[in-house]
Design an enzyme around this catalytic site. Sequence first.
Site, mmCIF file in Angstrom:
data_model
loop_
_atom_site.group_PDB
_atom_site.id
_atom_site.type_symbol
_atom_site.label_atom_id
_atom_site.label_comp_id
_atom_site.label_asym_id
_atom_site.label_seq_id
_atom_site.Cartn_x
_atom_site.Cartn_y
_atom_site.Cartn_z
ATOM 1 N N ASN A 42 -0.589 -10.098 -11.638
ATOM 2 C CA ASN A 42 -2.209 -10.051 -12.249
ATOM 3 C C ASN A 42 -2.565 -10.760 -12.816
ATOM 4 O O ASN A 42 -2.232 -11.624 -13.412
ATOM 5 C CB ASN A 42 -1.925 -8.025 -13.578
ATOM 6 C CG ASN A 42 -1.260 -8.901 -14.764
ATOM 7 O OD1 ASN A 42 0.338 -10.154 -14.602
ATOM 8 N ND2 ASN A 42 -0.478 -8.156 -15.410
ATOM 9 N N GLU A 44 -6.313 -10.538 -15.433
ATOM 10 C CA GLU A 44 -7.240 -10.166 -16.224
ATOM 11 C C GLU A 44 -8.483 -10.396 -16.415
ATOM 12 O O GLU A 44 -9.023 -11.933 -16.302
ATOM 13 C CB GLU A 44 -7.093 -10.049 -17.269
ATOM 14 C CG GLU A 44 -5.053 -8.637 -17.391
ATOM 15 C CD GLU A 44 -4.738 -8.685 -19.424
ATOM 16 O OE1 GLU A 44 -4.318 -7.940 -19.312
ATOM 17 O OE2 GLU A 44 -4.734 -10.075 -19.928
ATOM 18 N N GLU A 55 0.120 -5.612 -7.512
ATOM 19 C CA GLU A 55 0.600 -5.365 -6.387
ATOM 20 C C GLU A 55 0.076 -5.291 -5.541
ATOM 21 O O GLU A 55 -0.520 -5.907 -4.028
ATOM 22 C CB GLU A 55 0.967 -3.423 -6.279
ATOM 23 C CG GLU A 55 2.099 -3.796 -7.144
ATOM 24 C CD GLU A 55 1.756 -3.431 -8.944
ATOM 25 O OE1 GLU A 55 1.031 -4.242 -9.580
ATOM 26 O OE2 GLU A 55 2.307 -2.574 -9.444
#
Length: 136
Positions: A42, A44, A55
């Site tokens: 991930n 951010e 994903e």
Amino acid sequence: MDVEKLIAESKKAREQAYVPYSKFPVGAALLAEDGTIYHGCNIENSAYSMTNCAERTAFFKAVSDGVRSFKALAVVADTEGPVSPCGACRQVIAEFCNGSMPVYLTNLKGDIEETTVAKLLPGAFSKEDLSYAAEQ
């Protein structure tokens, strides 16, 4: 490829997460039909809606390399139980994978939930829905 190796690869991907706001790193390992593993973490952003999940990062890397066939996905985070993909990720997974493809959800404690794409997002919106609309 065995499940444990794919999960280990998702843990490696997790180490690259950029999570200065949530402090919640997630990793994903996507196994392509040819045996290549695409890693995702991930990423951010201070404008939260611009954040990309692990994903989707893995899928976008694979698709941008021209890959369209996948065999399995593993996702890991430091959660109480196995981590669960968000709705946006479920839709992206359903776009590129057949319903029976295995998805391994896990955590750092070693809990593993094996599921399938179809179970993650039953009734997913698909190209067939668009084809029907175009025929009308």
